[in-house]
Design an enzyme around this catalytic site. Structure first.
Site, mmCIF file in Angstrom:
data_model
loop_
_atom_site.group_PDB
_atom_site.id
_atom_site.type_symbol
_atom_site.label_atom_id
_atom_site.label_comp_id
_atom_site.label_asym_id
_atom_site.label_seq_id
_atom_site.Cartn_x
_atom_site.Cartn_y
_atom_site.Cartn_z
ATOM 1 C CG HIS A 151 -12.889 8.591 34.494
ATOM 2 N ND1 HIS A 151 -14.110 8.913 35.047
ATOM 3 C CD2 HIS A 151 -13.147 7.643 33.562
ATOM 4 C CE1 HIS A 151 -15.050 8.176 34.472
ATOM 5 N NE2 HIS A 151 -14.498 7.407 33.578
ATOM 6 N NE ARG B 177 -14.079 8.301 40.663
ATOM 7 C CZ ARG B 177 -14.764 7.516 39.810
ATOM 8 N NH1 ARG B 177 -15.540 8.044 38.898
ATOM 9 N NH2 ARG B 177 -14.680 6.213 39.902
ATOM 10 C CB SER C 27 -12.255 4.913 31.551
ATOM 11 O OG SER C 27 -13.319 4.875 30.645
#
Lengths: 211, 211
Positions: free
Chosen positions: A44, A41, A18
């Site tokens: 993500h 993040r 990812s």
């Protein structure tokens, strides 16, 4: 055309893959290396690349937060959902804790008595408890406004304010208030977007850098 | 120019005012009345109007879900964060429950033994337990893929599948698999976006219509 064939990725490699995709799609875009892991993040967690632009970091917010984590800081969230999104194992390894006072009876009573929100009263409670705190506000702009006031009144000196509430009423404004603070480390998602998931993702991105 | 002046809204009116703003900004856009409250609550949770386009409902998914809720359905989430976002008071009033098996020891063991994800093993556990369930998957595409397989194998007949995982690896594909099911009620956020917050928001939007 919509992809329908499953990509073969081992369970343990899904996160790595990812982040590779995120890096690819960011292309030539240069992120500040200090902030990069937090930004990635959050993308993500949301699949929303808007955060590459909207996340605003005060100077060395990440380094200051990491130093606080290494001293065993206490995270305070404004929702139990945010609290449950903070990685328990990472907290434990860093000697940190996470609390949310939203469902506490004394907070409900104080909110009713003062005609305010529970989120606001829960920030008040955190200020009264003292100690070194990182505040992660992913839901309630009223919590963020109260934090701003407590800081201005000199009653609170957070190690970091994560200001990422989401929504339509006073959300944008509450974030601008935090952005105006000269001496408080902050990470703020400018605009309407954010959420408890975003707040937890930022906490985790900071914690993972300290393990 | 960025708004900095706070809007005066009483704590109890913030949600109402938010929905008014969402309705205003949707403008002339006509939403299916059956799905409208779900779509607006997801926008309320994310401040992301993309969901007005990306949320796909199977025929009468909302009415079927409401009927199941009135019979006291069990909600199953794929994260504890999603679980903690489902409104407890609303669940109780409807005689419903919510479970997440992700942190269960037997699920961790099964995942390790089978070389799969815990999310996947937690869906397997739900299937073995039986009973009427609404699955709310906001995180793990592997959970959604396993649900698809369990349905195809005839081992599971969910009252509703809420398919809103978020991310980059097999997320789009897992949602297309659910969209291809002819006889399973679903609410799916097509594309990469979604999240545990979105899953919980959809559960809540359904529950609130049954109180």
């Amino acid at each position: 055309m919509i992809k329908t064939e499953l990509e073969r990725v081992l369970p343990g490699d899904i996160e790595k893959r990812s982040f590779e995709i995120i890096t690819e799609e960011l292309g030539d875009r240069v992120l500040d290396p200090e902030n990069e892991l937090v930004i990635k993040r959050v993308i993500h967690t949301t699949a929303d690349f808007d955060y590459a632009d909207s996340l605003i970091f005060s100077e060395h917010a990440v380094e200051l937060a990491k130093a606080a984590i290494k001293e065993g800081v206490r995270f305070i969230t404004d929702t139990n959902m945010g609290k449950s999104g903070v990685n328990r194992a990472a907290l434990q390894k860093c000697g940190c804790t996470v609390d949310c006072f939203m469902a506490d009876e004394d907070v409900a009573e104080a909110a009713k008595r003062l005609g305010t929100t529970r989120a606001c009263a829960s920030m008040e409670k955190a200020a009264d408890l003292g100690g070194d705190c990182i505040f992660a506000v992913g839901n309630a702009p009223t919590a963020l406004v109260r934090l701003y006031e407590l800081i201005k009144e000199g009653r609170l000196k957070p190690k970091l304010v994560i200001g990422v509430p989401v929504g339509f009423v006073n959300v944008v404004q509450s974030k601008e208030m935090i952005l105006s603070l000269p001496d408080t480390p902050f990470i703020v998602a400018r605009g309407r977007k954010g959420g408890s998931n975003v707040a937890a993702a930022i906490c985790n991105a900071l914690l993972y850098q300290c393990i």
